[in-house]
Design an enzyme around this catalytic site. Structure first.
Site, short mmCIF file in Angstrom:
data_model
loop_
_atom_site.label_atom_id
_atom_site.label_comp_id
_atom_site.label_asym_id
_atom_site.label_seq_id
_atom_site.Cartn_x
_atom_site.Cartn_y
_atom_site.Cartn_z
N ASP A 60 43.10 44.31 40.51
CA ASP A 60 44.40 43.97 39.92
C ASP A 60 45.23 43.28 41.00
O ASP A 60 45.68 43.94 41.95
CB ASP A 60 45.12 45.23 39.43
CG ASP A 60 44.48 45.86 38.20
OD1 ASP A 60 43.23 45.78 38.08
OD2 ASP A 60 45.20 46.44 37.38
N LYS A 78 48.09 40.77 33.14
CA LYS A 78 48.70 42.10 33.16
C LYS A 78 50.21 41.97 33.31
O LYS A 78 50.70 41.11 34.05
CB LYS A 78 48.10 42.91 34.32
CG LYS A 78 48.70 44.29 34.57
CD LYS A 78 47.97 44.97 35.72
CE LYS A 78 48.68 46.25 36.16
NZ LYS A 78 47.99 46.90 37.29
N LYS A 82 46.54 43.53 29.70
CA LYS A 82 46.80 44.89 30.17
C LYS A 82 48.30 45.13 30.21
O LYS A 82 49.03 44.39 30.87
CB LYS A 82 46.19 45.13 31.56
CG LYS A 82 46.48 46.53 32.12
CD LYS A 82 45.77 46.78 33.45
CE LYS A 82 46.20 48.10 34.07
NZ LYS A 82 45.52 48.38 35.35
#
Length: 220
Positions: free
Chosen positions: A89, A151, A180
């Site tokens: 991430d 995300k 996400k």
């Protein structure tokens, strides 16, 4: 709906100790969450603890600001993967994005993805700091980068994911990139709504409370 299989059980506090990571892992095993999400210095430790489990390890890199030079991001991603992470991430360079240097932002993401092989890359765009047009543009950059996920949030800005964020993101990326949603999810109803709107993964430090259908008063 198997809610547990959408959840990245998250612990990114700088003061987290080994016993906190142990607790995170024990909870992930108990509820069979999709993944744990941790800082890169803990990946090797967590990998040993999860060696007999199919729970994924996601490591954040250049977190929470995303403002480091690309080479530093690349090196951290490579090391995290070598230590056992199968998902990364990363935070996009928000300052460069705000400057309109979209080529830099794209190449920054591409450079990280290039060293990851088949491992999954999620790009945090920090929606709290973006207006609607900027969210769309950031999603378009992620679409062109080769990353698997876009995300919403680090959890370190003034808010986490909102329903409108997810709606804008889903409208922009369709089924080409997964979404996400992270932070701001305060109850199981909100969790389900984020999934219904198009989120394939949920990042939260309150996973256990959400699984137990409790209201979240604080936390990521």
């Amino acid at each position: 709906m198997e809610l547990n299989k959408y959840i990245d059980h998250t612990l990114l506090k700088p003061e987290a100790k080994s016993k906190d990571i142990d607790k995170l892992i024990d909870e992930a095993k108990k509820y069979n969450f999709k993944a744990i999400c941790i800082n890169s210095s803990w990946v090797k430790y967590a990998k040993e603890k999860l060696k007999d489990s199919d729970i994924k390890i996601a490591s954040v890199i250049d977190f929470p600001f995303g403002a480091a030079i690309t080479q530093a991001k690349v090196q951290e991603a490579k090391l995290a993967i070598s230590h056992g992470a199968s998902e990364i991430d990363m935070v996009m360079n928000i300052g460069k994005f705000k400057d309109g240097d979209y080529e830099y932002v794209l190449n920054d993401i591409k450079s990280v993805k290039k060293v990851m092989g088949s491992n999954i890359l999620k790009v945090i765009i920090e929606t709290a700091l973006l207006n609607e047009k900027e969210i769309i543009k950031a999603c378009q950059i992620v679409l062109n980068s080769g990353a698997e996920f876009v995300k919403t949030s680090t959890g370190y800005s003034y808010r986490g994911a909102s329903e409108s964020d997810i709606e804008i993101m889903k409208k922009t990326v369709g089924d080409k990139v997964l979404i996400k949603a992270s932070g701001g999810i305060k109850n199981q109803e909100s969790l389900k709504k984020m999934i219904e709107l198009g989120s394939s993964r949920i990042g939260t430090s309150s996973s256990v409370a959400l699984m137990e259908n409790q209201e979240i008063k604080k936390g990521y």
